[in-house]
Design a protein around this motif. Structure first.
Motif, PDB file in Angstrom:
ATOM      1  N   ILE A 107       0.869  -1.179   0.000  1.00  0.00           N
ATOM      2  CA  ILE A 107       0.000   0.000   0.000  1.00  0.00           C
ATOM      3  C   ILE A 107       0.904   1.227   0.000  1.00  0.00           C
ATOM      4  O   ILE A 107       1.809   1.335   0.832  1.00  0.00           O
ATOM      5  N   ALA A 108       0.679   2.136  -0.949  1.00  0.00           N
ATOM      6  CA  ALA A 108       1.559   3.293  -1.090  1.00  0.00           C
ATOM      7  C   ALA A 108       0.749   4.529  -1.426  1.00  0.00           C
ATOM      8  O   ALA A 108      -0.062   4.514  -2.352  1.00  0.00           O
ATOM      9  N   TYR A 109       0.970   5.598  -0.686  1.00  0.00           N
ATOM     10  CA  TYR A 109       0.290   6.864  -0.953  1.00  0.00           C
ATOM     11  C   TYR A 109       1.023   7.613  -2.061  1.00  0.00           C
ATOM     12  O   TYR A 109       2.253   7.711  -2.061  1.00  0.00           O
ATOM     13  N   ALA A 110       0.241   8.182  -2.971  1.00  0.00           N
ATOM     14  CA  ALA A 110       0.813   8.686  -4.222  1.00  0.00           C
ATOM     15  C   ALA A 110       1.260  10.139  -4.144  1.00  0.00           C
ATOM     16  O   ALA A 110       1.064  10.904  -5.084  1.00  0.00           O
ATOM     17  N   ASP A 111       1.875  10.546  -3.042  1.00  0.00           N
ATOM     18  CA  ASP A 111       2.451  11.884  -2.993  1.00  0.00           C
ATOM     19  C   ASP A 111       3.915  11.839  -2.565  1.00  0.00           C
ATOM     20  O   ASP A 111       4.485  12.827  -2.166  1.00  0.00           O
ATOM     21  N   THR A 112       4.510  10.650  -2.700  1.00  0.00           N
ATOM     22  CA  THR A 112       5.868  10.449  -2.226  1.00  0.00           C
ATOM     23  C   THR A 112       6.639   9.606  -3.217  1.00  0.00           C
ATOM     24  O   THR A 112       6.082   8.713  -3.841  1.00  0.00           O
ATOM     25  N   LEU A 113       7.915   9.917  -3.400  1.00  0.00           N
ATOM     26  CA  LEU A 113       8.809   9.078  -4.185  1.00  0.00           C
ATOM     27  C   LEU A 113       9.970   8.664  -3.302  1.00  0.00           C
ATOM     28  O   LEU A 113      10.298   9.347  -2.321  1.00  0.00           O
ATOM     29  N   PHE A 114      10.625   7.558  -3.648  1.00  0.00           N
ATOM     30  CA  PHE A 114      11.696   7.067  -2.798  1.00  0.00           C
ATOM     31  C   PHE A 114      12.749   6.378  -3.655  1.00  0.00           C
ATOM     32  O   PHE A 114      12.504   5.996  -4.797  1.00  0.00           O
ATOM     33  N   LYS A 115      13.922   6.209  -3.072  1.00  0.00           N
ATOM     34  CA  LYS A 115      14.978   5.389  -3.654  1.00  0.00           C
ATOM     35  C   LYS A 115      15.423   4.404  -2.584  1.00  0.00           C
ATOM     36  O   LYS A 115      15.702   4.779  -1.449  1.00  0.00           O
ATOM     37  N   ALA A 116      15.462   3.132  -2.939  1.00  0.00           N
ATOM     38  CA  ALA A 116      15.838   2.105  -1.972  1.00  0.00           C
ATOM     39  C   ALA A 116      16.480   0.934  -2.698  1.00  0.00           C
ATOM     40  O   ALA A 116      16.170   0.655  -3.850  1.00  0.00           O
ATOM     41  N   ASP A 117      17.374   0.255  -2.010  1.00  0.00           N
ATOM     42  CA  ASP A 117      18.017  -0.941  -2.541  1.00  0.00           C
ATOM     43  C   ASP A 117      18.162  -1.931  -1.395  1.00  0.00           C
ATOM     44  O   ASP A 117      19.122  -1.912  -0.645  1.00  0.00           O
ATOM     45  N   PHE A 118      17.146  -2.764  -1.207  1.00  0.00           N
ATOM     46  CA  PHE A 118      17.167  -3.728  -0.114  1.00  0.00           C
ATOM     47  C   PHE A 118      16.304  -4.925  -0.486  1.00  0.00           C
ATOM     48  O   PHE A 118      15.513  -4.881  -1.418  1.00  0.00           O
ATOM     49  N   THR A 119      16.457  -5.987   0.282  1.00  0.00           N
ATOM     50  CA  THR A 119      15.626  -7.172   0.099  1.00  0.00           C
ATOM     51  C   THR A 119      14.435  -7.087   1.045  1.00  0.00           C
ATOM     52  O   THR A 119      14.602  -6.891   2.251  1.00  0.00           O
ATOM     53  N   LYS A 160      11.439  12.799  21.938  1.00  0.00           N
ATOM     54  CA  LYS A 160      12.081  11.952  20.936  1.00  0.00           C
ATOM     55  C   LYS A 160      12.001  10.485  21.348  1.00  0.00           C
ATOM     56  O   LYS A 160      12.641  10.053  22.303  1.00  0.00           O
ATOM     57  N   VAL A 161      11.209   9.725  20.604  1.00  0.00           N
ATOM     58  CA  VAL A 161      11.130   8.275  20.836  1.00  0.00           C
ATOM     59  C   VAL A 161      11.798   7.509  19.702  1.00  0.00           C
ATOM     60  O   VAL A 161      12.130   6.343  19.850  1.00  0.00           O
ATOM     61  N   SER A 162      11.988   8.183  18.559  1.00  0.00           N
ATOM     62  CA  SER A 162      12.592   7.549  17.393  1.00  0.00           C
ATOM     63  C   SER A 162      12.830   8.633  16.353  1.00  0.00           C
ATOM     64  O   SER A 162      12.162   9.676  16.341  1.00  0.00           O
ATOM     65  N   ASP A 163      13.801   8.402  15.466  1.00  0.00           N
ATOM     66  CA  ASP A 163      14.006   9.322  14.347  1.00  0.00           C
ATOM     67  C   ASP A 163      13.696   8.649  13.007  1.00  0.00           C
ATOM     68  O   ASP A 163      14.128   9.112  11.950  1.00  0.00           O
ATOM     69  N   LEU A 164      12.921   7.551  13.053  1.00  0.00           N
ATOM     70  CA  LEU A 164      12.554   6.819  11.847  1.00  0.00           C
ATOM     71  C   LEU A 164      11.133   7.183  11.442  1.00  0.00           C
ATOM     72  O   LEU A 164      10.150   6.719  12.040  1.00  0.00           O
ATOM     73  N   ALA A 165      11.006   8.041  10.438  1.00  0.00           N
ATOM     74  CA  ALA A 165       9.706   8.556  10.015  1.00  0.00           C
ATOM     75  C   ALA A 165       9.046   7.614   9.023  1.00  0.00           C
ATOM     76  O   ALA A 165       9.691   7.069   8.124  1.00  0.00           O
ATOM     77  N   VAL A 166       7.735   7.435   9.173  1.00  0.00           N
ATOM     78  CA  VAL A 166       6.938   6.622   8.253  1.00  0.00           C
ATOM     79  C   VAL A 166       6.714   7.421   6.976  1.00  0.00           C
ATOM     80  O   VAL A 166       6.231   8.546   7.013  1.00  0.00           O
ATOM     81  N   ILE A 167       7.059   6.835   5.812  1.00  0.00           N
ATOM     82  CA  ILE A 167       6.968   7.585   4.559  1.00  0.00           C
ATOM     83  C   ILE A 167       5.673   7.318   3.790  1.00  0.00           C
ATOM     84  O   ILE A 167       5.421   7.950   2.771  1.00  0.00           O
ATOM     85  N   GLY A 168       4.858   6.385   4.282  1.00  0.00           N
ATOM     86  CA  GLY A 168       3.571   6.141   3.631  1.00  0.00           C
ATOM     87  C   GLY A 168       3.565   4.990   2.650  1.00  0.00           C
ATOM     88  O   GLY A 168       2.736   4.945   1.737  1.00  0.00           O
ATOM     89  N   ILE A 169       4.474   4.021   2.837  1.00  0.00           N
ATOM     90  CA  ILE A 169       4.506   2.815   2.013  1.00  0.00           C
ATOM     91  C   ILE A 169       4.594   1.609   2.939  1.00  0.00           C
ATOM     92  O   ILE A 169       5.430   1.573   3.843  1.00  0.00           O
ATOM     93  N   TYR A 170       3.700   0.618   2.713  1.00  0.00           N
ATOM     94  CA  TYR A 170       3.555  -0.522   3.615  1.00  0.00           C
ATOM     95  C   TYR A 170       3.484  -1.815   2.800  1.00  0.00           C
ATOM     96  O   TYR A 170       2.889  -1.841   1.724  1.00  0.00           O
ATOM     97  N   TYR A 171       4.039  -2.891   3.372  1.00  0.00           N
ATOM     98  CA  TYR A 171       3.888  -4.232   2.792  1.00  0.00           C
ATOM     99  C   TYR A 171       3.139  -5.106   3.785  1.00  0.00           C
ATOM    100  O   TYR A 171       3.409  -5.074   5.000  1.00  0.00           O
ATOM    101  N   PHE A 172       2.197  -5.910   3.256  1.00  0.00           N
ATOM    102  CA  PHE A 172       1.461  -6.870   4.072  1.00  0.00           C
ATOM    103  C   PHE A 172       1.571  -8.245   3.406  1.00  0.00           C
ATOM    104  O   PHE A 172       1.242  -8.390   2.228  1.00  0.00           O
ATOM    105  N   LYS A 173       2.025  -9.230   4.176  1.00  0.00           N
ATOM    106  CA  LYS A 173       2.127 -10.588   3.639  1.00  0.00           C
ATOM    107  C   LYS A 173       0.755 -11.108   3.218  1.00  0.00           C
ATOM    108  O   LYS A 173       0.617 -11.788   2.204  1.00  0.00           O
ATOM    109  N   ASP A 174      -0.264 -10.758   3.985  1.00  0.00           N
ATOM    110  CA  ASP A 174      -1.650 -11.072   3.622  1.00  0.00           C
ATOM    111  C   ASP A 174      -2.496  -9.850   3.964  1.00  0.00           C
ATOM    112  O   ASP A 174      -2.875  -9.642   5.118  1.00  0.00           O
TER     113      ASP A 174
END
Length: 337
Positions: A107-119, A160-174
């Motif tokens: 699920i991805a909101y269409a106001d954001t772009l990203f660059k990533a290289d991971f498994t 400050k509880v974390s510096d990892l911001a949610v960018i609006g893209i999610y994966y669900f196995k089901d």
């Protein structure tokens, strides 16, 4: 694998450009934002994308639906179009596509772009893409335990509880499990600010011991307003030049005593006359630039710009600009002469 794209909002912060074109269809380096988004997701995923479901506003129109269908088909995927007729939040938007909420999905909101290289970690029940930020209080963030699992989702934390911001893209196995939890959110009328939120569905999954892990991105690019959209256009042009993955300057461009300073995107049948264009400029098909110097700007299709010195400018389709202003933002069919 499915990609679900909630995109029913018109994009009020990007007006006047979104008065005639929904924000996800504004071009960045020659391609609509939503097209770049789903293509980037498809590159990250190891599984084939077999369906892209778009959730749009009721007034988007048939032409938009045709464009979205083409975007999905170019990935070899089926396109599904759903309508969100009321602005009732992210959870409500996702549930508008409930007929497509089966199996693994992003699920991805269409106001954001990203660059990533991971498994992608498909061993967990879900992945939430995050980016390290300097000012966590301006974002929703995730908190992790020592197993690299997400324990909390905190919206705009004062402390400050974390510096990892949610960018609006999610994966669900089901994603059907999320659908069941969001249905509970709707049944319970669990509203936040008058809206149903995806986070409440995720929280219900976590309470049932479903495991979420972070997916970290290298670059996170916003398209929320004119200034950041122009900036994102430049950053994408830099990436495309480094990757040499797309042809950026059309062979049909007509240069008349003019110079292009790369990286730039120049579309089909563009005329450049007595002008210097670039770096970080995108010009759409059938536009003309005369007697001008343009950098860090985005000009759409069928427009005429002359006698201009532009920097950090954004010009819509079928527009005419002849003047002395530098940081302009004019929408479709506008005329300044």
């Amino acid at each position: 694998m499915k990609i679900i794209v909630p995109m029913a909002g018109r994009g009020s912060r990007l007006r006047p450009h979104t008065l005639t074109v929904p924000k996800p269809l504004i071009p960045i380096a020659g391609k609509p934002i939503v097209q770049r988004l789903v293509e980037d997701i498809a590159k990250v995923l190891e599984e084939k994308v077999d369906e892209v479901a778009f959730v749009i506003g009721k007034d988007f129109g048939e032409e938009v639906e045709k464009n979205l269908t083409k975007i999905a088909e170019n990935l070899g995927a089926k396109a599904s179009i759903y309508i969100q007729d009321q602005p009732l939040g992210t959870g409500h938007a996702i549930m508008c596509a409930k007929d497509s909420l089966e199996g693994p999905a992003v699920i991805a909101y269409a106001d954001t772009l990203f660059k990533a290289d991971f498994t992608l970690d498909t061993s967990s029940d879900g992945v939430i893409w995050v980016k390290q930020v300097e000012n966590p209080s301006a974002y929703g963030v995730v908190k992790l335990n020592d197993k690299n699992q997400i324990t909390d989702l905190v919206e705009k934390p004062k402390d400050k509880v974390s510096d990892l911001a949610v960018i609006g893209i999610y994966y669900f196995k089901d994603v059907n499990i999320l659908k069941e939890q969001l249905q509970e959110v709707l049944d319970e009328n669990l509203l936040r600010g008058g809206e149903y939120q995806i986070n409440d569905g995720i929280e219900k999954m976590k309470q049932k011991n479903y495991i979420f892990t972070p997916g970290k991105v290298d670059e996170w690019m916003d398209c929320g307003n004119k200034n950041v959209t122009v900036e994102t256009n430049g950053r994408v042009l830099n990436f495309l030049q480094e990757e040499n993955s797309e042809k950026l300057v059309s062979a049909s461009v007509e240069l008349k005593n003019s110079k292009i300073i790369e990286p730039c995107y120049i579309g089909e049948n563009v005329v450049l006359e007595n002008s210097t264009v670039g770096p970080h400029v995108s010009i759409g098909n059938n536009s003309e630039v005369k007697n001008s110097t343009i950098e860090n700007s985005l000009i759409q299709e069928n427009s005429l710009v002359q006698n201009a010195k532009l920097n950090n400018a954004m010009i819509g389709n079928h527009a005419k600009f002849d003047g002395k202003f530098t940081e302009i933002s004019i929408g479709d069919y506008s005329v300044l002469e």
